[in-house]
Write an enzyme that holds these catalytic residues in place. Sequence first.
Site, PDB file in Angstrom:
ATOM      1  CE  LYS A 164     -23.799  20.621 -41.489  1.00  0.00           C
ATOM      2  NZ  LYS A 164     -23.374  20.147 -42.747  1.00  0.00           N
TER       3      LYS A 164
ATOM      4  N   GLY B  79     -19.650  15.004 -33.375  1.00  0.00           N
ATOM      5  CA  GLY B  79     -18.583  15.486 -34.246  1.00  0.00           C
ATOM      6  C   GLY B  79     -17.354  15.795 -33.432  1.00  0.00           C
ATOM      7  CB  SER B  80     -14.394  17.771 -34.247  1.00  0.00           C
ATOM      8  OG  SER B  80     -15.000  19.016 -34.542  1.00  0.00           O
TER       9      SER B  80
ATOM     10  CD  GLU C 119     -21.980  11.350 -26.556  1.00  0.00           C
ATOM     11  OE1 GLU C 119     -20.781  11.021 -26.444  1.00  0.00           O
ATOM     12  OE2 GLU C 119     -22.745  11.468 -25.582  1.00  0.00           O
TER      13      GLU C 119
ATOM     14  CB  CYS D 242     -16.089   8.577 -31.839  1.00  0.00           C
ATOM     15  SG  CYS D 242     -17.516   7.501 -31.795  1.00  0.00           S
TER      16      CYS D 242
ATOM     17  CD  GLU E 213     -11.183  12.160 -32.352  1.00  0.00           C
ATOM     18  OE1 GLU E 213     -11.531  13.302 -32.693  1.00  0.00           O
ATOM     19  OE2 GLU E 213     -11.982  11.267 -32.037  1.00  0.00           O
TER      20      GLU E 213
HETATM   21  P1  NAP Z   1     -16.996  18.038 -37.352  1.00  0.00           P
HETATM   22  O1  NAP Z   1     -16.066  18.674 -38.288  1.00  0.00           O
HETATM   23  O2  NAP Z   1     -17.086  18.551 -35.977  1.00  0.00           O
HETATM   24  O3  NAP Z   1     -18.425  18.089 -38.054  1.00  0.00           O
HETATM   25  C1  NAP Z   1     -19.571  17.518 -37.464  1.00  0.00           C
HETATM   26  C2  NAP Z   1     -20.802  18.208 -38.016  1.00  0.00           C
HETATM   27  O4  NAP Z   1     -20.833  19.571 -37.561  1.00  0.00           O
HETATM   28  C3  NAP Z   1     -20.843  18.272 -39.537  1.00  0.00           C
HETATM   29  O5  NAP Z   1     -22.171  18.140 -39.967  1.00  0.00           O
HETATM   30  C4  NAP Z   1     -20.324  19.681 -39.808  1.00  0.00           C
HETATM   31  O6  NAP Z   1     -20.729  20.196 -41.061  1.00  0.00           O
HETATM   32  C5  NAP Z   1     -20.970  20.446 -38.668  1.00  0.00           C
HETATM   33  N1  NAP Z   1     -20.335  21.730 -38.353  1.00  0.00           N
HETATM   34  C6  NAP Z   1     -19.123  22.192 -38.726  1.00  0.00           C
HETATM   35  N2  NAP Z   1     -18.917  23.426 -38.237  1.00  0.00           N
HETATM   36  C7  NAP Z   1     -20.025  23.765 -37.532  1.00  0.00           C
HETATM   37  C8  NAP Z   1     -20.415  24.915 -36.771  1.00  0.00           C
HETATM   38  N3  NAP Z   1     -19.633  25.974 -36.652  1.00  0.00           N
HETATM   39  N4  NAP Z   1     -21.630  24.890 -36.163  1.00  0.00           N
HETATM   40  C9  NAP Z   1     -22.434  23.837 -36.258  1.00  0.00           C
HETATM   41  N5  NAP Z   1     -22.125  22.717 -36.976  1.00  0.00           N
HETATM   42  C10 NAP Z   1     -20.932  22.681 -37.595  1.00  0.00           C
HETATM   43  O7  NAP Z   1     -16.700  16.470 -37.214  1.00  0.00           O
HETATM   44  P2  NAP Z   1     -16.429  15.426 -38.396  1.00  0.00           P
HETATM   45  O8  NAP Z   1     -15.074  15.685 -38.946  1.00  0.00           O
HETATM   46  O9  NAP Z   1     -17.586  15.378 -39.321  1.00  0.00           O
HETATM   47  O10 NAP Z   1     -16.444  14.033 -37.598  1.00  0.00           O
HETATM   48  C11 NAP Z   1     -15.339  13.504 -36.931  1.00  0.00           C
HETATM   49  C12 NAP Z   1     -15.418  13.755 -35.442  1.00  0.00           C
HETATM   50  O11 NAP Z   1     -16.621  13.210 -34.929  1.00  0.00           O
HETATM   51  C13 NAP Z   1     -14.321  13.103 -34.638  1.00  0.00           C
HETATM   52  O12 NAP Z   1     -13.820  14.012 -33.701  1.00  0.00           O
HETATM   53  C14 NAP Z   1     -15.013  11.959 -33.928  1.00  0.00           C
HETATM   54  O13 NAP Z   1     -14.424  11.547 -32.716  1.00  0.00           O
HETATM   55  C15 NAP Z   1     -16.357  12.517 -33.718  1.00  0.00           C
HETATM   56  N6  NAP Z   1     -17.332  11.459 -33.512  1.00  0.00           N
HETATM   57  C16 NAP Z   1     -17.823  11.254 -32.252  1.00  0.00           C
HETATM   58  C17 NAP Z   1     -18.727  10.238 -32.015  1.00  0.00           C
HETATM   59  C18 NAP Z   1     -19.289  10.010 -30.651  1.00  0.00           C
HETATM   60  O14 NAP Z   1     -20.354   9.433 -30.556  1.00  0.00           O
HETATM   61  N7  NAP Z   1     -18.626  10.438 -29.593  1.00  0.00           N
HETATM   62  C19 NAP Z   1     -19.153   9.428 -33.066  1.00  0.00           C
HETATM   63  C20 NAP Z   1     -18.629   9.653 -34.328  1.00  0.00           C
HETATM   64  C21 NAP Z   1     -17.730  10.684 -34.540  1.00  0.00           C
HETATM   65  P3  NAP Z   1     -19.789  20.033 -42.384  1.00  0.00           P
HETATM   66  O15 NAP Z   1     -19.689  18.583 -42.649  1.00  0.00           O
HETATM   67  O16 NAP Z   1     -20.536  20.739 -43.442  1.00  0.00           O
HETATM   68  O17 NAP Z   1     -18.482  20.644 -42.035  1.00  0.00           O
END
Ligand code: NAP
Length: 487
Positions: A180, A233-234, A255, A289, A390
């Site tokens: 997804k 993700g977050s 992560e 990130c 962040e």
């Molecule tokens: P996000 O809002 O947490 O979304 C990540 C993924 O999770 C998306 O596919 C999102 O779908 C999905 N999601 C949302 N709500 C969910 C739920 N309740 N259950 C399961 N999945 C769910 O993060 P983002 O805004 O896309 O990305 C930015 C974040 O990623 C930042 O915090 C960044 O630091 C982090 N990041 C970390 C790394 C690492 O390797 N440490 C690398 C890159 C990014 P939708 O898109 O449909 O909402």
Amino acid sequence: MSLQTKKETFLNFVNGEWVASSTGEVEESINPANKDEIVGYIQKSSLKDLEKAITAAKQAKNPWRKLSGAERGNYLYKAADILEENIEDIATTMTKEMGKTFPEAKGETARGVAILRYYAGEGMRKVGDVIPSTDSEALMFTTRSPLGVVGVITPWNFPVAIPVWKMAPALIYGNTVVIKPASEAAVTAAKVIKCFEEAGLPNGVINMVTGSGSVIGQGIVDNTDIDGITFTGSDMVGKQVGQGALARGAKYQLEMGGKNPVIVAEDADLDLAVEATISGGLRSTGQKCTATSRVIVHADVYEEFRNKLVAKVKEIKIGNGLQDGTWMGPCASENQLNTVLSYISKGKEEGADLICGGNRYQDSDNPNGFFVEPTVFDNVKNNMAIAQEEIFGPVLALIKVDNIEEALEVANDVKFGLSASIFTTNISKMLSFIEDMEAGLVRINAESAGVELQAPFGGMKQSSSHSREQGQAAIEFFTSIKTVFVK
Ligand code: NAP
Ligand code: MG
């Protein structure tokens, strides 16, 4: 079979076919450099669509697992070649969909190709050890089993590299995949999945279902036919994913965020440190990130460093990532832009000095874009929100310290621990930093962002579930060890 119905409507990929969602609904993915441009419509899927994908992956798992690693590797080599042939189109789509500049998007897609080739090769490498038994007539060794069906949930900031660095090891070690992707980058993801389809993967080995995180993402977490979940993700969503997986006993890997510091010592090469702070903090509009967001500088060189930094930041060319000469594109979405602007307001309210940027940027060529000026705050205190949370945008917080001990204390005084760097020419400062910095990636005289695909990647503290991705470390998540005793 086409991944699109009309020119702009992208489908789910389930059991080897591109299919529309049973809901009949789609949602738009727009260009953050021009919100009126629709990059594509993606399926707004239901749990029913997800269940079909999971069933397909479950049916495909035994035949896929039974192939040799070299046979699975051949599919990955093919997918790599196809991704490489489509690099211009996929990178252009990425720039249009989430805003990073075209050279960065192309670099990321090339990274995806390299990751696929790396893991294709892993299919030929050792998976276990022989361990001497105390019984002289027995043979004892370890081997590894795939988890089964792996659920992959990815963010929008690296729409090619992150899905690939999760799917490639999942596949090479014998798992099947349901992904997804982030809604903000789902068109790019569909084009990546198309490369796997063209590589001829058996039906059901890879499946993609788009839709909201709270429905499809949560559905992956809850479905008992998903054996392992890998999430990037977050912080907030990651913790929810981990709790859901733990509650039903599924393996999981998270992560999440970072609040990455760069330390500039009094003996640093300041020009190098300025260049790396700008590259690490502001490329991709700060949406990495591993992006630098705190700049911890020794008092003796603070003013000189700050003046050099601000002069260079002011030269940054903001614009549409497809235009030649653009150094920094827009924020990836309106939400993201608003988050960045609200942190800038908070920084001012809390008493930090705004010395550069701070506003939404109006680009006359792209009046409907989510642009923000690269921003620098001076005199930041470590307890301020801009030093702790962040932001995920082009905002740098400058913090003054008197010595290396204080620098490390400040650097470690956050809940995250993903990456960190130091600029110094002094070996003992380097060694203290390596020893005492609480981060999964520590870098000396190099920017905080940037990782090599063959090395382990992941954070300490609340940045990760303490597992590692990439390189040979990936085998730890995507397989289970089996200890074998033969008498
Ligand atoms: P996000 O809002 O947490 O979304 C990540 C993924 O999770 C998306 O596919 C999102 O779908 C999905 N999601 C949302 N709500 C969910 C739920 N309740 N259950 C399961 N999945 C769910 O993060 P983002 O805004 O896309 O990305 C930015 C974040 O990623 C930042 O915090 C960044 O630091 C982090 N990041 C970390 C790394 C690492 O390797 N440490 C690398 C890159 C990014 P939708 O898109 O449909 O909402
Ligand atoms: Mg978009």
